[in-house]
Design an enzyme around this catalytic site. Structure first.
Site, mmCIF file in Angstrom:
data_model
loop_
_atom_site.group_PDB
_atom_site.id
_atom_site.type_symbol
_atom_site.label_atom_id
_atom_site.label_comp_id
_atom_site.label_asym_id
_atom_site.label_seq_id
_atom_site.Cartn_x
_atom_site.Cartn_y
_atom_site.Cartn_z
ATOM 1 N N ARG A 1 1.442 8.117 12.847
ATOM 2 C CA ARG A 1 1.028 9.366 13.522
ATOM 3 C C ARG A 1 -0.493 9.549 13.444
ATOM 4 O O ARG A 1 -1.124 10.033 14.373
ATOM 5 C CB ARG A 1 1.733 10.548 12.838
ATOM 6 C CG ARG A 1 1.424 11.912 13.425
ATOM 7 C CD ARG A 1 1.718 13.034 12.456
ATOM 8 N NE ARG A 1 0.875 12.933 11.260
ATOM 9 C CZ ARG A 1 1.118 13.572 10.104
ATOM 10 N NH1 ARG A 1 2.200 14.335 9.986
ATOM 11 N NH2 ARG A 1 0.313 13.435 9.067
ATOM 12 N N ARG B 1 -10.918 4.269 8.626
ATOM 13 C CA ARG B 1 -9.845 3.756 7.770
ATOM 14 C C ARG B 1 -8.785 3.111 8.648
ATOM 15 O O ARG B 1 -8.361 3.688 9.634
ATOM 16 C CB ARG B 1 -9.230 4.892 6.943
ATOM 17 C CG ARG B 1 -10.301 5.713 6.256
ATOM 18 C CD ARG B 1 -9.736 6.606 5.185
ATOM 19 N NE ARG B 1 -9.391 5.813 3.982
ATOM 20 C CZ ARG B 1 -8.746 6.348 2.930
ATOM 21 N NH1 ARG B 1 -8.332 7.589 2.977
ATOM 22 N NH2 ARG B 1 -8.490 5.613 1.876
ATOM 23 N N PHE C 1 15.114 19.514 -1.031
ATOM 24 C CA PHE C 1 13.759 19.045 -1.311
ATOM 25 C C PHE C 1 13.539 17.627 -0.775
ATOM 26 O O PHE C 1 12.509 17.304 -0.199
ATOM 27 C CB PHE C 1 13.507 19.070 -2.826
ATOM 28 C CG PHE C 1 12.274 18.346 -3.245
ATOM 29 C CD1 PHE C 1 12.356 17.108 -3.857
ATOM 30 C CD2 PHE C 1 11.030 18.880 -3.000
ATOM 31 C CE1 PHE C 1 11.211 16.418 -4.221
ATOM 32 C CE2 PHE C 1 9.878 18.193 -3.364
ATOM 33 C CZ PHE C 1 9.965 16.966 -3.983
ATOM 34 N N TYR D 1 0.839 -1.206 0.000
ATOM 35 C CA TYR D 1 0.000 0.000 0.000
ATOM 36 C C TYR D 1 0.881 1.265 0.000
ATOM 37 O O TYR D 1 0.688 2.166 -0.814
ATOM 38 C CB TYR D 1 -0.958 0.036 1.207
ATOM 39 C CG TYR D 1 -1.790 1.309 1.219
ATOM 40 C CD1 TYR D 1 -1.564 2.308 2.153
ATOM 41 C CD2 TYR D 1 -2.750 1.532 0.230
ATOM 42 C CE1 TYR D 1 -2.273 3.491 2.122
ATOM 43 C CE2 TYR D 1 -3.478 2.717 0.183
ATOM 44 C CZ TYR D 1 -3.226 3.686 1.142
ATOM 45 O OH TYR D 1 -3.947 4.867 1.078
#
Ligand SMILES: O=C(O)CO[C@@H](C(=O)O)[C@@H](OCCCCCc1ccc2ccccc2c1)C(=O)NCCCCCc1ccc2ccccc2c1
Ligand SMILES: [Mg+2]
Ligand SMILES: [Mg+2]
Length: 340
Positions: free
Chosen positions: A188, A198, A258, A141
């Site tokens: 978290r 979910r 980034f 997933y």
């Protein structure tokens, strides 16, 4: 970075970027010009796809074909979706502006973004029933929703010429970059996700400690909840050596920042979550001051390593003597700390 010479559509895209992303907007806008627009559009296209995935008010008979065909909407200039209730619905309602800018990107960038969008949409449909069983399925997933983002970004970095071709070719390391971020988010967001029905914590892990995932929200089960939490934090920590190896290959400063900033925020969040009952009563966040300090250090490989070692050592020194995962956690922390 000024947008005064850019098209009104591109200016609107940056408006949407700043509106829909707290954690990525700043680092995307700091990228060198060659990559900035492609990564901005890449974000908005996937944020639109994820908004469809997250929207529990969209019926499955609409959601499944839409997720699987979403990448084809990039070629339909007038396509948009007006039936979302999500906070980020604007990116679906004005998707034509995003796809207009997408079709102006270099063909190589378009190919990467369309390919990742296709694979992510397909993968999301596999997990729509809203729960994850094995640890292997947890990795699957997270590969679909975040690993593929790392793989796509790495291909963009190499295609732009700012990074070596090995960065775009080593999909295992690029995948780990996404898994570390997504697993940290899932750990978290336990309470937020449970409240929306979910279940992203893998059953293979939580079923060792409870009969159902929502048991951890009951304070009477705090000990079991913390044991499960520490088990999952340990699982996520295994990606840190891959993250450090990936970072060691990045040469362009704006690309480095980034990539590094979300990763150091994630290790800081993971350390705050470890053995923290606050995960089951609210959302654990790192303090603003700490985040700013980490961003300053996250501009060099030595700085990123120092941050990763600092928080890994913090976890190592806070392992409860009764924790069921303690031997695995200790071994994993030592593997990170032996300066691999
Ligand atoms: O709805 C929400 O607010 C949170 O959604 C989460 C969910 O639904 O699970 C979940 O949605 C996942 C599907 C959409 C991903 C969109 C995305 C995110 C960051 C990007 C950064 C740059 C370019 C494109 C990007 C695309 C989410 O946003 N999780 C946060 C972690 C995603 C990590 C993506 C990622 C992976 C590898 C990276 C490597 C280097 C730098 C940034 C990276 C960023
Ligand atoms: Mg989401
Ligand atoms: Mg999602």
């Amino acid at each position: 970075n000024d947008l005064k010479n850019e098209s009104p559509q591109l200016r609107k895209c940056y408006e949407y970027l700043n509106k829909t992303s707290r954690s990525f907007a700043a680092v995307i806008q700091a990228l060198d010009r060659e990559l900035r627009h492609a990564v901005c559009i890449f974000y908005l296209v996937l944020r639109a796809l994820d908004t469809v995935e997250d929207d529990m008010t969209i019926p499955l008979e609409v959601k499944v074909p839409l997720l699987r065909s979403f990448y084809t909407k990039l070629q339909e200039p007038d396509w948009c979706f007006m039936d979302s209730k999500e906070k980020d619905k604007i990116v679906l309602e004005d998707f034509s502006t995003i796809s207009h800018e997408f079709r102006k990107l270099a063909p190589l960038y378009q190919e990467v973004i369309s390919d990742i969008c296709c694979k992510m949409g397909d993968g999301m449909t596999v997990f729509l029933e809203g729960h994850v069983d094995s640890k292997k399925q947890w990795d699957e997933y997270c590969h679909y929703v975040a690993g593929l983002v790392g793989i796509g970004l790495s291909r963009l970095f190499s295609a732009s010429g700012l990074e070596d071709s090995i960065v775009g070719q080593d999909t295992r390391l690029a995948n780990s970059m996404g898994l570390f971020l997504q697993k940290t988010n899932i750990i978290r967001d336990y309470l937020e996700d449970i409240e929306q029905g979910r279940e992203f914590w893998p059953k293979e892990v939580w079923s060792k400690y409870a009969n159902k995932l929502s048991d951890f929200a009951d304070p009477a089960n705090r000990r079991a909840a913390l044991s499960c939490l520490n088990d999952l934090v340990t699982n996520a920590l295994h990606h840190v050596p891959d993250v450090l190896l990936y970072m060691s290959r990045i040469k362009n400063q704006s690309v480095f920042n980034f990539c590094a900033i979300p990763q150091v925020m994630a290790i800081g969040t993971l350390e705050r979550c470890y053995n923290n009952p606050g995960v089951f009563t609210g959302v654990v966040k790192i303090r603003k001051g700490e985040a700013v300090r980490m961003m300053m250090y996250a501009t060099s490989l030595e700085g990123v390593k120092a941050i990763m070692y600092h928080f890994t050592a913090q976890i190592l020194h806070s392992i409860p003597s009764t924790d069921p995962s303690q031997n695995i956690t200790r071994r994993c922390c030592h593997q990170v700390l032996e300066r691999s």
